[in-house]
Design a protein around this motif. Structure first.
Motif, PDB file in Angstrom:
ATOM      1  N   PRO A 170       0.752  -1.401   0.108  1.00  0.00           N
ATOM      2  CA  PRO A 170      -0.021   0.015  -0.030  1.00  0.00           C
ATOM      3  C   PRO A 170       0.863   1.268  -0.129  1.00  0.00           C
ATOM      4  CG  PRO A 170      -0.166  -0.975   2.264  1.00  0.00           C
ATOM      5  CD  PRO A 170       0.669  -2.064   1.269  1.00  0.00           C
ATOM      6  N   ALA A 171       2.099   1.186   0.365  1.00  0.00           N
ATOM      7  CA  ALA A 171       3.119   2.471   0.243  1.00  0.00           C
ATOM      8  C   ALA A 171       3.694   2.715  -0.920  1.00  0.00           C
ATOM      9  CB  ALA A 171       4.004   2.107   1.457  1.00  0.00           C
ATOM     10  N   CYS A 172       4.266   1.656  -1.791  1.00  0.00           N
ATOM     11  CA  CYS A 172       4.877   2.123  -2.984  1.00  0.00           C
ATOM     12  C   CYS A 172       4.555   1.035  -4.102  1.00  0.00           C
ATOM     13  CB  CYS A 172       6.545   1.600  -2.634  1.00  0.00           C
ATOM     14  SG  CYS A 172       7.018  -0.106  -2.491  1.00  0.00           S
ATOM     15  N   SER A 173       3.519   0.289  -3.996  1.00  0.00           N
ATOM     16  CA  SER A 173       3.019  -0.560  -4.892  1.00  0.00           C
ATOM     17  C   SER A 173       3.931  -1.481  -5.407  1.00  0.00           C
ATOM     18  CB  SER A 173       2.281   0.174  -6.229  1.00  0.00           C
ATOM     19  OG  SER A 173       1.433   1.215  -5.675  1.00  0.00           O
ATOM     20  N   GLY A 174       4.776  -1.935  -4.455  1.00  0.00           N
ATOM     21  CA  GLY A 174       5.588  -2.989  -4.919  1.00  0.00           C
ATOM     22  C   GLY A 174       5.111  -4.396  -4.502  1.00  0.00           C
ATOM     23  N   LYS A 175       6.049  -5.324  -4.683  1.00  0.00           N
ATOM     24  CA  LYS A 175       5.460  -6.686  -4.451  1.00  0.00           C
ATOM     25  C   LYS A 175       5.562  -7.099  -2.716  1.00  0.00           C
ATOM     26  CE  LYS A 175       6.263 -11.354  -6.145  1.00  0.00           C
ATOM     27  NZ  LYS A 175       6.911 -12.296  -6.754  1.00  0.00           N
ATOM     28  N   LEU A 176       4.552  -7.752  -2.207  1.00  0.00           N
ATOM     29  CA  LEU A 176       4.546  -8.123  -1.027  1.00  0.00           C
ATOM     30  C   LEU A 176       5.017  -9.599  -0.805  1.00  0.00           C
ATOM     31  CD1 LEU A 176       1.003  -6.570   0.483  1.00  0.00           C
ATOM     32  CD2 LEU A 176       3.601  -5.956   0.817  1.00  0.00           C
ATOM     33  N   ARG A 177       5.591 -10.068   0.256  1.00  0.00           N
ATOM     34  CA  ARG A 177       5.586 -11.308   0.757  1.00  0.00           C
ATOM     35  C   ARG A 177       4.988 -11.534   2.136  1.00  0.00           C
ATOM     36  NH1 ARG A 177      10.361 -12.366   3.937  1.00  0.00           N
ATOM     37  NH2 ARG A 177      11.498 -10.488   4.212  1.00  0.00           N
ATOM     38  N   LYS A 178       4.475 -12.585   2.512  1.00  0.00           N
ATOM     39  CA  LYS A 178       4.067 -13.100   3.532  1.00  0.00           C
ATOM     40  C   LYS A 178       5.203 -13.520   4.506  1.00  0.00           C
ATOM     41  CE  LYS A 178      -0.157 -14.875   3.781  1.00  0.00           C
ATOM     42  NZ  LYS A 178      -1.186 -15.886   3.713  1.00  0.00           N
ATOM     43  N   LEU A 179       5.013 -12.979   5.881  1.00  0.00           N
ATOM     44  CA  LEU A 179       5.873 -13.418   6.787  1.00  0.00           C
ATOM     45  C   LEU A 179       5.340 -14.643   7.670  1.00  0.00           C
ATOM     46  CD1 LEU A 179       7.270  -9.917   8.051  1.00  0.00           C
ATOM     47  CD2 LEU A 179       8.331 -11.430   6.116  1.00  0.00           C
ATOM     48  N   PHE A 180       6.453 -15.338   8.208  1.00  0.00           N
ATOM     49  CA  PHE A 180       5.926 -16.384   8.876  1.00  0.00           C
ATOM     50  C   PHE A 180       6.642 -16.302  10.419  1.00  0.00           C
ATOM     51  CE2 PHE A 180       5.090 -18.092   4.755  1.00  0.00           C
ATOM     52  CZ  PHE A 180       3.630 -18.317   4.867  1.00  0.00           C
ATOM     53  N   ASN A 181       6.023 -16.518  11.470  1.00  0.00           N
ATOM     54  CA  ASN A 181       6.455 -16.402  12.745  1.00  0.00           C
ATOM     55  C   ASN A 181       6.442 -17.784  13.296  1.00  0.00           C
ATOM     56  OD1 ASN A 181       6.694 -13.570  12.448  1.00  0.00           O
ATOM     57  ND2 ASN A 181       4.606 -13.256  13.096  1.00  0.00           N
ATOM     58  N   SER A 182       7.152 -17.800  14.440  1.00  0.00           N
ATOM     59  CA  SER A 182       7.184 -19.116  15.149  1.00  0.00           C
ATOM     60  C   SER A 182       5.915 -19.441  16.037  1.00  0.00           C
ATOM     61  CB  SER A 182       8.294 -19.052  16.288  1.00  0.00           C
ATOM     62  OG  SER A 182       7.913 -17.908  17.297  1.00  0.00           O
ATOM     63  N   VAL A 183       5.759 -20.846  16.214  1.00  0.00           N
ATOM     64  CA  VAL A 183       4.395 -21.072  16.744  1.00  0.00           C
ATOM     65  C   VAL A 183       4.401 -20.441  18.196  1.00  0.00           C
ATOM     66  CG1 VAL A 183       3.079 -23.223  17.554  1.00  0.00           C
ATOM     67  CG2 VAL A 183       4.509 -22.967  15.226  1.00  0.00           C
ATOM     68  N   GLY A 184       3.173 -20.103  18.646  1.00  0.00           N
ATOM     69  CA  GLY A 184       3.021 -19.539  20.134  1.00  0.00           C
ATOM     70  C   GLY A 184       3.132 -20.776  20.981  1.00  0.00           C
ATOM     71  N   ILE A 185       2.480 -21.853  20.949  1.00  0.00           N
ATOM     72  CA  ILE A 185       2.290 -22.905  21.685  1.00  0.00           C
ATOM     73  C   ILE A 185       3.170 -24.123  21.230  1.00  0.00           C
ATOM     74  CG2 ILE A 185      -0.022 -23.592  20.963  1.00  0.00           C
ATOM     75  CD1 ILE A 185      -0.600 -23.989  23.896  1.00  0.00           C
ATOM     76  N   VAL A 186       3.576 -25.005  22.179  1.00  0.00           N
ATOM     77  CA  VAL A 186       4.462 -26.198  21.573  1.00  0.00           C
ATOM     78  C   VAL A 186       3.797 -27.310  22.896  1.00  0.00           C
ATOM     79  CG1 VAL A 186       6.342 -27.431  21.183  1.00  0.00           C
ATOM     80  CG2 VAL A 186       6.061 -25.044  20.620  1.00  0.00           C
ATOM     81  N   PHE A 187       3.197 -28.553  22.260  1.00  0.00           N
ATOM     82  CA  PHE A 187       2.981 -29.522  23.159  1.00  0.00           C
ATOM     83  C   PHE A 187       4.154 -30.299  23.304  1.00  0.00           C
ATOM     84  CE2 PHE A 187      -1.101 -27.957  21.611  1.00  0.00           C
ATOM     85  CZ  PHE A 187      -1.779 -27.690  23.140  1.00  0.00           C
ATOM     86  N   LYS A 188       4.511 -30.657  24.399  1.00  0.00           N
ATOM     87  CA  LYS A 188       5.578 -31.654  24.724  1.00  0.00           C
ATOM     88  C   LYS A 188       5.171 -32.453  25.781  1.00  0.00           C
ATOM     89  CE  LYS A 188       9.567 -28.741  23.578  1.00  0.00           C
ATOM     90  NZ  LYS A 188      10.816 -28.097  24.149  1.00  0.00           N
ATOM     91  N   GLY A 189       5.689 -33.914  25.688  1.00  0.00           N
ATOM     92  CA  GLY A 189       5.410 -34.849  26.729  1.00  0.00           C
ATOM     93  C   GLY A 189       5.145 -36.344  26.088  1.00  0.00           C
ATOM     94  N   SER A 190       4.647 -37.099  26.618  1.00  0.00           N
ATOM     95  CA  SER A 190       4.269 -38.333  26.349  1.00  0.00           C
ATOM     96  C   SER A 190       2.762 -38.446  25.858  1.00  0.00           C
ATOM     97  CB  SER A 190       4.550 -39.466  27.580  1.00  0.00           C
ATOM     98  OG  SER A 190       3.679 -39.173  28.499  1.00  0.00           O
ATOM     99  N   GLY A 191       2.047 -37.599  26.078  1.00  0.00           N
ATOM    100  CA  GLY A 191       0.786 -37.547  25.415  1.00  0.00           C
ATOM    101  C   GLY A 191      -0.168 -36.752  26.488  1.00  0.00           C
TER     102      GLY A 191
END
Length: 101
Positions: free
Chosen positions: A30-51
């Motif tokens: 929206p600022a310069c009419s250039g090409k955008l790319r989507k950014l991916f962030n780390s996962v906010g929750i991680v499940f660890k354990g035997s189950g």
């Protein structure tokens, strides 16, 4: 609705936008009419354990299956069985063979 992060490849403009899953990704800055790319962030929750079980957060006993039992009890039993067997065999000396001439 999820929030997506975008960055422009030309002017390095970065911004977040709330979009529904059915909406198409943005492609024009929206600022310069250039090409955008989507950014991916780390996962906010991680499940660890035997189950994780359906009844983990509930009090009392339910009709759901019991969690898996650890293998430490059978291993301890087999250790004591083998130690009693080995101690009895070491306490009685074996007969010596007679030398034949």
């Amino acid at each position: 609705m999820p929030t997506y992060s975008y960055a422009c490849t030309e002017c390095d403009n970065r911004f977040d936008i709330v979009q529904s899953f059915s909406e198409d990704s943005l492609t024009v800055c929206p600022a310069c009419s250039g090409k955008l790319r989507k950014l991916f962030n780390s996962v906010g929750i991680v499940f660890k354990g035997s189950g994780f079980y359906r009844t983990d957060s509930r009090g009392g006993s339910g009709t759901a299956s019991e969690p898996a039992k650890s293998d430490s009890a059978p291993a301890a039993k087999s250790k004591s069985d083998s130690s009693s067997t080995s101690s009895s065999s070491t306490s009685t000396p074996a007969p010596a063979k007679a030398a034949a001439s």
